[in-house]
Enzyme design. Structure first.
Site, PDB file in Angstrom:
ATOM      1  N   GLU A 213       0.879  -1.177   0.000  1.00 50.41           N
ATOM      2  CA  GLU A 213       0.000   0.000   0.000  1.00 50.41           C
ATOM      3  C   GLU A 213       0.914   1.223   0.000  1.00 50.41           C
ATOM      4  O   GLU A 213       1.442   1.612   1.045  1.00 50.41           O
ATOM      5  CB  GLU A 213      -0.895  -0.020   1.241  1.00 50.41           C
ATOM      6  N   CYS A 247      -1.428   9.685   2.053  1.00 49.27           N
ATOM      7  CA  CYS A 247      -1.162   9.093   0.734  1.00 49.27           C
ATOM      8  C   CYS A 247      -2.178   9.551  -0.304  1.00 49.27           C
ATOM      9  O   CYS A 247      -1.899   9.519  -1.496  1.00 49.27           O
ATOM     10  CB  CYS A 247      -1.152   7.572   0.831  1.00 49.27           C
TER      11      CYS A 247
HETATM   12  P1  NAD Z   1       8.639   4.284   4.983  1.00 44.58           P
HETATM   13  O1  NAD Z   1       8.763   3.605   3.694  1.00 44.58           O
HETATM   14  O2  NAD Z   1       9.696   5.203   5.424  1.00 44.58           O
HETATM   15  O3  NAD Z   1       8.427   3.256   6.224  1.00 44.58           O
HETATM   16  C1  NAD Z   1       7.387   2.330   6.311  1.00 44.58           C
HETATM   17  C2  NAD Z   1       7.792   1.199   7.211  1.00 44.58           C
HETATM   18  O4  NAD Z   1       8.982   0.596   6.717  1.00 44.58           O
HETATM   19  C3  NAD Z   1       8.079   1.585   8.651  1.00 44.58           C
HETATM   20  O5  NAD Z   1       7.437   0.665   9.512  1.00 44.58           O
HETATM   21  C4  NAD Z   1       9.589   1.498   8.767  1.00 44.58           C
HETATM   22  O6  NAD Z   1      10.044   1.108  10.033  1.00 44.58           O
HETATM   23  C5  NAD Z   1       9.952   0.436   7.762  1.00 44.58           C
HETATM   24  N1  NAD Z   1      11.297   0.661   7.225  1.00 44.58           N
HETATM   25  C6  NAD Z   1      11.947   1.843   7.060  1.00 44.58           C
HETATM   26  N2  NAD Z   1      13.171   1.653   6.500  1.00 44.58           N
HETATM   27  C7  NAD Z   1      13.291   0.324   6.298  1.00 44.58           C
HETATM   28  C8  NAD Z   1      14.322  -0.512   5.739  1.00 44.58           C
HETATM   29  N3  NAD Z   1      15.459  -0.013   5.279  1.00 44.58           N
HETATM   30  N4  NAD Z   1      14.098  -1.841   5.691  1.00 44.58           N
HETATM   31  C9  NAD Z   1      12.943  -2.359   6.139  1.00 44.58           C
HETATM   32  N5  NAD Z   1      11.943  -1.626   6.676  1.00 44.58           N
HETATM   33  C10 NAD Z   1      12.103  -0.307   6.762  1.00 44.58           C
HETATM   34  O7  NAD Z   1       7.235   4.985   4.812  1.00 44.58           O
HETATM   35  P2  NAD Z   1       6.659   6.082   5.725  1.00 44.58           P
HETATM   36  O8  NAD Z   1       7.524   7.292   5.630  1.00 44.58           O
HETATM   37  O9  NAD Z   1       6.370   5.504   7.081  1.00 44.58           O
HETATM   38  O10 NAD Z   1       5.241   6.383   5.035  1.00 44.58           O
HETATM   39  C11 NAD Z   1       5.082   7.336   4.042  1.00 44.58           C
HETATM   40  C12 NAD Z   1       4.732   6.696   2.723  1.00 44.58           C
HETATM   41  O11 NAD Z   1       3.683   5.759   2.896  1.00 44.58           O
HETATM   42  C13 NAD Z   1       4.228   7.661   1.694  1.00 44.58           C
HETATM   43  O12 NAD Z   1       4.782   7.354   0.453  1.00 44.58           O
HETATM   44  C14 NAD Z   1       2.725   7.440   1.664  1.00 44.58           C
HETATM   45  O13 NAD Z   1       2.116   7.800   0.468  1.00 44.58           O
HETATM   46  C15 NAD Z   1       2.653   5.974   1.943  1.00 44.58           C
HETATM   47  N6  NAD Z   1       1.369   5.615   2.531  1.00 44.58           N
HETATM   48  C16 NAD Z   1       0.513   4.816   1.832  1.00 44.58           C
HETATM   49  C17 NAD Z   1      -0.722   4.489   2.377  1.00 44.58           C
HETATM   50  C18 NAD Z   1      -1.686   3.616   1.652  1.00 44.58           C
HETATM   51  O14 NAD Z   1      -2.619   3.149   2.286  1.00 44.58           O
HETATM   52  N7  NAD Z   1      -1.528   3.371   0.369  1.00 44.58           N
HETATM   53  C19 NAD Z   1      -1.067   4.953   3.635  1.00 44.58           C
HETATM   54  C20 NAD Z   1      -0.166   5.736   4.325  1.00 44.58           C
HETATM   55  C21 NAD Z   1       1.062   6.057   3.777  1.00 44.58           C
END
Ligand code: NAD
Length: 443
Positions: A213, A247
């Protein structure tokens, strides 16, 4: 509360996953009564702690009137009330009159749910409810960035849920990397594209299916068949929610030049009605989640300022993670602000004289999670539906399709893989097992 924030020791992670797998293999998560018991516990977790959960979200994001908690409650309640019909075997036509053919929704096993920080409670609880309804065991990894919500949610999950059915792992990249080395039967990830690629690579090693997502640059197309005041209210209202860290926020607006002055006047009017002339002084204007995220946005903003593209807002303050609602005009596709999802309160407007031009711009980028069209012209609607691709489309509104749980929610291409909500959540966390029962007369 924040002082409790601890990461799971990486040496514990394999044991946590093994325990969850062992529980699944007892088959006790299969019974509908067991699933309902777990869903009732999840409902109580949210309902008995709604004030604290709302407070945690506010502490992380300064987001006041919150819809995360009511959404979680509505979703869990609906799974409890409709579980039988949601998982009912679907009859199929037999080959020969005497056999019985049907599709049985079988739980996948042990699933991993990785949450994001912008809706730190809902983005864990909602998929978790689907995973439980489908009869799985789950490991959840809330975002470590929303510290207060992560801490509280972890404490509550451990208090209310059977830990062998729903286990929590806390941590950032290091812990998640270790977690992803384990074998799961499904990984449900919400977050950005860069980490999604890491998740998918890790999943590929075990051929584990994924739901991703993600986000992207959601466009809003404003046409001359639009009530500009109403369109502006929707665009500005949703852009301010969570300070653009949604998002489904409008990332950029495509609008004919001769409508822009009127549109901008109404965008500003909406923000000033919501937050007063100076949003910084408002109690209810949200904040950027971390200084790091604000610095990222400031860099993009400073380029736009140098190019004289900021026509409203443009202020920020690192000391309290504030960034004003901001409008940019005369933005070109090659500009820095168009390179990545903005995920903040900056709203670029791109000149676009007609619907064909808008469709062409949309098709130059990755497929967005949502595409918004403001028009009452059925020709516009059909053109957008047939000539663009996106996770979802809303005509004359923003983001509300998320709340209609009879629609699947998810992206396409770089905005995601798979979907959830309502019956789609149960399907996501189930295997559609083909079953044919024939009588011994056929042996
Ligand atoms: P992110 O990608 O930074 O992190 C998401 C998750 O990944 C966190 O739990 C984090 O701990 C983990 N993570 C971070 N670095 C990692 C790594 N190197 N290896 C493994 N896991 C790792 O995303 P974010 O900043 O938390 O969220 C923002 C993004 O999410 C935006 O792009 C937004 O559009 C999207 N988003 C989508 C939805 C949806 O329902 N489609 C909803 C909310 C947010």
């Amino acid at each position: 509360m924040v002082s409790e924030h601890k990461f799971t020791p990486v040496s514990d992670i394999p044991k946590i996953v093994a325990a969850s797998r062992a529980t699944f293999l007892t088959h006790r998560t299969q019974s509908l009564e067991f699933r309902k018991e777990q869903l009732r516990a999840l409902y109580l977790l949210v309902s008995e702690n709604s004030a604290d959960l709302t407070g945690a979200i506010r502490a992380d994001l300064n987001r006041p009137s919150d819809f995360e908690i009511p959404t979680c409650l509505r979703v869990i309640k609906s799974f409890i009330e409709n579980l039988e019909s949601l998982v009912e075997p679907q009859k199929a036509t037999g080959l020969i009159g005497t056999d019985k053919s049907f599709v049985r929704l079988s739980p996948l096993g042990t699933v991993l749910i990785i949450g994001a920080w912008n809706f730190p409670i809902m983005l864990v609880i909602e998929p978790l409810a689907g995973a439980i309804a489908a009869g799985n065991t789950a490991i959840v990894k809330p975002s470590e960035v929303s510290v207060t919500s992560d801490t509280l949610l972890t404490r509550l999950l451990r208090k209310y849920m059977d830990p062998s059915v729903v286990a929590v792992v806390n941590g950032g990249a290091e812990e998640t990397t270790v977690l992803l080395k384990e074998r799961f039967d499904h990984i449900f990830y919400t977050g950005g594209v860069a980490v999604a690629k890491i998740v998918m690579q890790a999943a590929a090693k075990n051929l584990t299916p994924v739901t991703l997502e993600l986000g992207g640059k959601c466009p809003a197309i404003v046409t001359d068949k639009t009530d500009l005041a109403k369109a502006a209210q929707k665009i500005a209202g949703w852009k301010a929610l969570n300070c653009g860290q949604v998002c489904l926020s409008v990332d950029y607006v495509l609008c004919p030049r001769h409508l822009q002055d009127e549109l901008i006047k109404n965008l500003i009017g909406t923000w000033q009605h919501m937050y007063g002339k100076d949003a910084k002084q408002s109690d209810v204007y949200p904040r950027i989640i971390t200084k790091r995220q604000l610095e990222r946005l400031e860099k993009v903003l400073s380029v736009a300022k140098k190019e004289n593209k900021v026509v409203y807002g443009g202020e920020s303050d690192l000391s309290n993670r504030y960034m004003a609602p901001t409008i940019l005009t005369d933005v070109k596709l090659e500009d820095t602000i168009m390179e990545e999802e903005i995920f903040g309160p900056l709203l670029p407007i791109i000149d676009c004289e007609d619907i064909q031009g808008a469709v062409d711009v949309v098709n130059k980028g990755e497929h967005p999670l949502a595409l918004y069209l403001f028009s009452d012209d059925p020709v516009h609607v059909e053109k957008v539906l047939s000539e663009t691709r996106s996770g979802g489309v809303i005509v004359n509104d923003i983001a509300t399709h998320f709340s209609n749980h009879s629609l699947p929610f998810g992206g396409v291409g770089h905005s995601g893989i798979g979907n959830y909500h309502g019956k789609y959540s149960v399907e996501t966390f189930s295997h559609k097992r083909a079953v044919m029962v024939r009588s011994q007369a056929h042996l």
